[in-house]
Design an enzyme around this catalytic site. Structure first.
Site, PDB file in Angstrom:
ATOM      1  N   CYS A  66       0.822  -1.214   0.000  1.00 27.67           N
ATOM      2  CA  CYS A  66       0.000   0.000   0.000  1.00 27.67           C
ATOM      3  C   CYS A  66       0.857   1.264   0.000  1.00 27.67           C
ATOM      4  CB  CYS A  66      -0.904  -0.038   1.240  1.00 27.67           C
ATOM      5  SG  CYS A  66      -1.700   1.527   1.591  1.00 27.67           S
ATOM      6  N   TYR A 199      -5.356   5.745  -8.818  1.00 29.24           N
ATOM      7  CA  TYR A 199      -6.564   5.003  -8.405  1.00 29.24           C
ATOM      8  C   TYR A 199      -7.790   5.496  -9.177  1.00 29.24           C
ATOM      9  CZ  TYR A 199      -4.080   2.788  -4.559  1.00 29.24           C
ATOM     10  OH  TYR A 199      -3.215   2.028  -3.824  1.00 29.24           O
TER      11      TYR A 199
HETATM   12  N1  LIG Z   1      -6.591   7.974   3.196  1.00 27.47           N
HETATM   13  C1  LIG Z   1      -6.024   6.755   3.667  1.00 27.47           C
HETATM   14  C2  LIG Z   1      -6.172   5.676   2.608  1.00 27.47           C
HETATM   15  C3  LIG Z   1      -5.695   4.334   3.063  1.00 27.47           C
HETATM   16  C4  LIG Z   1      -6.160   3.239   2.092  1.00 27.47           C
HETATM   17  O1  LIG Z   1      -7.123   3.428   1.314  1.00 27.47           O
HETATM   18  N2  LIG Z   1      -5.475   2.089   2.150  1.00 27.47           N
HETATM   19  C5  LIG Z   1      -5.880   0.991   1.287  1.00 27.47           C
HETATM   20  C6  LIG Z   1      -4.699   0.147   0.869  1.00 27.47           C
HETATM   21  S1  LIG Z   1      -3.736   0.892  -0.396  1.00 27.47           S
HETATM   22  C7  LIG Z   1      -6.776   0.050   2.070  1.00 27.47           C
HETATM   23  O2  LIG Z   1      -6.426  -0.360   3.160  1.00 27.47           O
HETATM   24  N3  LIG Z   1      -7.931  -0.315   1.483  1.00 27.47           N
HETATM   25  C8  LIG Z   1      -8.851  -1.221   2.073  1.00 27.47           C
HETATM   26  C9  LIG Z   1     -10.292  -0.862   1.773  1.00 27.47           C
HETATM   27  O3  LIG Z   1     -10.535   0.197   1.218  1.00 27.47           O
HETATM   28  O4  LIG Z   1     -11.152  -1.676   2.112  1.00 27.47           O
HETATM   29  C10 LIG Z   1      -4.574   7.005   4.018  1.00 27.47           C
HETATM   30  O5  LIG Z   1      -3.899   7.762   3.304  1.00 27.47           O
HETATM   31  O6  LIG Z   1      -4.119   6.432   5.002  1.00 27.47           O
END
Ligand SMILES: N[C@@H](CCC(=O)N[C@@H](CS)C(=O)NCC(=O)O)C(=O)O
Length: 341
Positions: A66, A199
């Site tokens: 990530c 994204y």
């Molecule tokens: N705004 C958050 C975004 C974090 C994020 O979207 N992480 C993704 C991985 S790249 C995630 O864990 N996605 C899981 C989901 O959306 O269910 C940050 O910058 O920490």
């Protein structure tokens, strides 16, 4: 898409695109701020005295795949906080149950604190009625038994300010407030077209939404490529948080965003300045050991069946990350740990 609703895991809880087919990233929910450091202007939080920076008290939950979690791993490594904040690493593959712990897989760890099977268990422990996505990174406080914050930009700033004194003396922010404001401006400027832009391209479900995201992305990359012709770093002469935020997108770009997310007008390795720039950052002490291309590739190609239904991991391109970059001819220097003499 999957998320918690009132503390229950649901697999049909939300749509990630709007009616125009454009990707919408949900807000993160845990936004407390560790005491002992200034809250940046763009953050709506008060320092909370319950949370004081202390060695051995906090834990980071990350995925190597990530780009947001990668920000926090980079700061921890460059600032020498490895013995101060421990880390648990989830499985790069994320299925219907969300992020999970698969300690037998190379590069993964158990949940070092709770031995949970799924990351969502921590979210429910922090808030039994949580209604939110279960994302990485997570900054967990062992003392209070809760999530302090799960927004990467904010965790990053807490590491570079509140926790910096516990590290090796290196810095990722300029000393002067104007310099810090410039870093904040650049982080904001690259977020929508670049960090989130890949994204928006990859998850678009309509041609206009995809076209707009790709056009904005490459316009921004061209602009920063020009900037880097004369400047070693993004915001002033020092390697700062802003470089680290661009790095996590650039290092993934040619391997996953170009092909899987169809950001294919150009590879980063075809840019005259961005390509040596990203190799310069890669060569900075503490950076290379945070990059796990196997986890990155496995995650993207196998986790989004709407985007790559076969789950086949694209092989290329073969890049030499250690090729000399010749960027030290420009003014500026990488973050330097303080040495005792
Ligand atoms: N705004 C958050 C975004 C974090 C994020 O979207 N992480 C993704 C991985 S790249 C995630 O864990 N996605 C899981 C989901 O959306 O269910 C940050 O910058 O920490």
């Amino acid at each position: 898409m999957n998320q918690l609703v009132d503390g229950e895991w649901r697999t049909d809880a939300y749509e990630s695109t709007d009616e125009e087919g454009a990707f919408q990233r949900g807000e993160t929910t845990f936004r407390d701020w560790v005491g002992g450091s200034d809250v940046p202007e763009h953050v709506d939080a008060e320092p909370d005295d319950r949370f004081q920076p202390e060695a051995g008290r906090y834990h980071l939950y990350v995925s190597y795949a990530c780009p947001w979690a990668h920000r926090t791993l980079l700061a921890r490594s460059i600032l020498g906080l490895e013995d101060v904040i421990d880390v648990s690493v989830v499985d790069p593959w994320r299925g219907a149950d969300g992020w999970q712990f698969t300690p037998d897989k190379p590069g993964c760890t158990p949940d070092e604190l709770h031995d949970s099977d799924y990351l969502r268990e921590l979210y429910v422990a922090a808030d039994p009625d949580a209604t939110c996505r279960v994302t990485v990174p997570v900054l967990w406080d062992e003392r209070e038994g809760t999530i302090v914050n799960n927004e990467s930009r904010e965790i990053l700033r807490m590491l570079t300010t509140a926790f910096a004194d516990l590290g090796n003396g290196a810095s990722l922010l300029p000393d002067d407030p104007a310099g810090v404001s410039r870093v904040d401006e650049v982080i904001t400027e690259i977020y929508e077209p670049v960090n989130n832009g890949v994204y928006r391209a990859g998850f678009a479900t309509s041609q206009p939404a995809y076209d707009a995201a790709v056009d904005e992305l490459f316009e921004a990359l061209d602009r920063w490529d020009d900037h880097l012709a004369e400047n070693r770093y993004l915001a002033g002469d020092e390697f700062t948080e802003a470089d680290l935020c661009l790095f996590t997108t650039l290092v993934r770009f040619d391997h996953v965003y170009h092909t899987h997310f169809m950001c294919n007008r150009k590879f980063i390795h075809q840019y005259e300045h961005l390509w040596p720039y990203v190799r310069d950052l890669y060569a900075t002490p503490g950076v290379a050991e945070t990059v796990n291309l196997d986890h990155i590739k496995e995650h993207y190609y196998t986790t989004h069946p709407d985007v790559t239904p076969t789950g086949i991991i694209a092989r290329g391109p073969d890049l030499d990350w250690e090729e000399p970059h010749d960027r030290d001819r420009l003014a500026g220097s990488p973050p330097a740990p303080e040495t005792e003499d």
